[in-house]
Structures are given as C-alpha cells and as structure tokens.
Write an enzyme that holds these catalytic residues in place. Structure first.
Site, PDB file in Angstrom:
ATOM      1  N   ARG A  90     -17.412   4.580   4.421  1.00  0.00           N
ATOM      2  CA  ARG A  90     -18.402   3.671   5.008  1.00  0.00           C
ATOM      3  C   ARG A  90     -18.728   4.155   6.423  1.00  0.00           C
ATOM      4  NH1 ARG A  90     -16.069  -2.132   5.437  1.00  0.00           N
ATOM      5  NH2 ARG A  90     -16.132  -1.858   3.159  1.00  0.00           N
ATOM      6  N   GLU A 200      -6.905  -8.691   0.512  1.00  0.00           N
ATOM      7  CA  GLU A 200      -7.966  -8.433  -0.457  1.00  0.00           C
ATOM      8  C   GLU A 200      -7.402  -7.691  -1.674  1.00  0.00           C
ATOM      9  OE1 GLU A 200     -11.407  -7.869   3.011  1.00  0.00           O
ATOM     10  OE2 GLU A 200     -10.626  -6.123   1.937  1.00  0.00           O
ATOM     11  N   HIS A 203      -8.768  -3.820  -2.190  1.00  0.00           N
ATOM     12  CA  HIS A 203      -8.802  -2.887  -1.053  1.00  0.00           C
ATOM     13  C   HIS A 203      -7.520  -2.052  -0.976  1.00  0.00           C
ATOM     14  CE1 HIS A 203      -9.914  -2.203   3.369  1.00  0.00           C
ATOM     15  NE2 HIS A 203      -8.696  -1.693   3.269  1.00  0.00           N
TER      16      HIS A 203
END
Length: 221
Positions: A90, A200, A203
């Site tokens: 990202r 999460e 993740h």
C-alpha cells in the site's frame, strides 16, 4: 535451493520489476491461482471511493512474501480452497488519504457498512487509522479464504475492514463455524511464516520482512 529459486524468479521478473521497487513483484507473476479483490481500487471500502495511489487492479508485494503465499496456496488447493487477497503493498499516499479522510468528521458515507458502532472521531485513538502502515513496507497482506467450487468466501463472522470488536481474531460472539474458519486462516498463515495482527482476523505480516523500516510510496500500476 530456495535461494536459487528466488534468484531465478528475480531474473524472470526483471522486465516488470523495472516498474517496481527492487525486491517487489506482481503476485500474479508468482501464482496466478491466488484470487484477489483489490478493495482500495474500487468504491467498496470504508471511504466509499478509490484510494490515492491505486491506479490498477493488481496485487504488488515483496518477492519474499509472495513465495510464502504461493506455498500456502499450494496447501489450500489440495483442500479445495484458495487464498483471496484484499490488499498487500500500500503506497504511503494511500495511508495519507486515510488520515486526511479520518479528520473530515462529517464524511461518513460508509459508516453503516464499516463502522456502525464506532464514532469516526475515535478511529485514530482506537487504532483503526494510523499515519504509518505495515502494508507500506510491502510484506503485509489482508486476505481471506474462498471455496474454489462455489467461488464464495468462507464466512469469517465479520466483513473485511470492519471497524469494531467483531473483527478481533478471537471474538467469541460468532458461530462455531465462523470461529473455525478464522482459525483455519490464522493457523496456515502462522505455519508459513506470517505474524497475525491482534485486532483484525484478515491482517498478517511476514516474519523477518525484507524492508522492516522502509515505507515505500510508488503507485500501484
């Protein structure tokens, strides 16, 4: 033997790698069977529109992480299952987009779907939004598992990127089958060299990642 494989892969990807930072690859070049749905390239995310830096629907990741995902995929395929990637590398400009959006408190287009019980003003303090992300180092991945016969995702008890306690990996107020599916994903990722994130279920970060202190900002294209 594994070092030789890495060298051969780096050589074979040399043409496309010219567009990427050294040590990065397109995941599709390593394993074409791994499914993907790059959420931040679409409107289907917690902001409700494409995110800065996502110019093409492709998964970019470090070669080291990609090879581990390939191994995981080979194990899952034998069970009639497949990985499905939501996000990997990202760019920092995407993280900056998240931060800018989080500070605009009246922009709550996707609140009902992604953070119905969390005030937007608390997204920073609760750790859902941060100015730095492991994804930007290139070896963190958001993913789930799908049934290859139906093409459907296994039911994990909460959607991807849902901001709430329901997304914690060991959240108990979900069905037994949903808990089982989360453990399946968690166990196979840990077994193959990834470290889970406590908040999460989707993740994971590669242990001994190649760029532990570098936050990249080349676009996804």
């Amino acid at each position: 033997m594994k070092k030789l494989l890495i060298l051969l892969l780096l050589y074979s990807y040399s043409l496309t790698a010219q567009k990427l930072a050294k040590g990065f690859v397109y995941l599709n070049d390593v394993d074409k069977s791994i499914q993907s749905e790059l959420r931040y390239f679409s409107n289907n995310n917690f902001i409700g529109k494409p995110i800065d830096g996502y110019h093409k629907n492709c998964i970019i990741i470090t070669l080291k992480a990609a090879l581990q995902l390939k191994e995981i995929q080979q194990q899952l395929v034998k069970q009639g299952l497949s990985l499905k990637i939501y996000d990997a590398y990202r760019p920092q400009e995407a993280v900056n987009h998240f931060v800018k959006w989080a500070r605009i408190l009246d922009d709550t287009l996707m609140k009902k779907e992604y953070y119905p019980d969390v005030p937007k003003s608390k997204l920073f303090s609760l750790g859902f939004i941060a100015s730095k992300s492991g994804h930007t180092r290139g070896s963190t991945v958001d993913l789930t598992i799908i049934d290859t016969k139906t093409g459907k995702e296994l039911d994990m008890g909460s959607p991807y990127d849902f901001f709430g306690k329901e997304s914690h990996p060991f959240y108990k107020n979900i069905a037994k089958e949903q808990q089982k599916n989360r453990l399946l994903l968690r166990n196979i990722m840990i077994k193959n060299g990834f470290t889970p994130y406590n908040n999460e279920w989707w993740h994971f970060t590669l242990k001994n990642e190649p760029f532990p202190k570098t936050y990249f900002n080349f676009p996804i294209e």
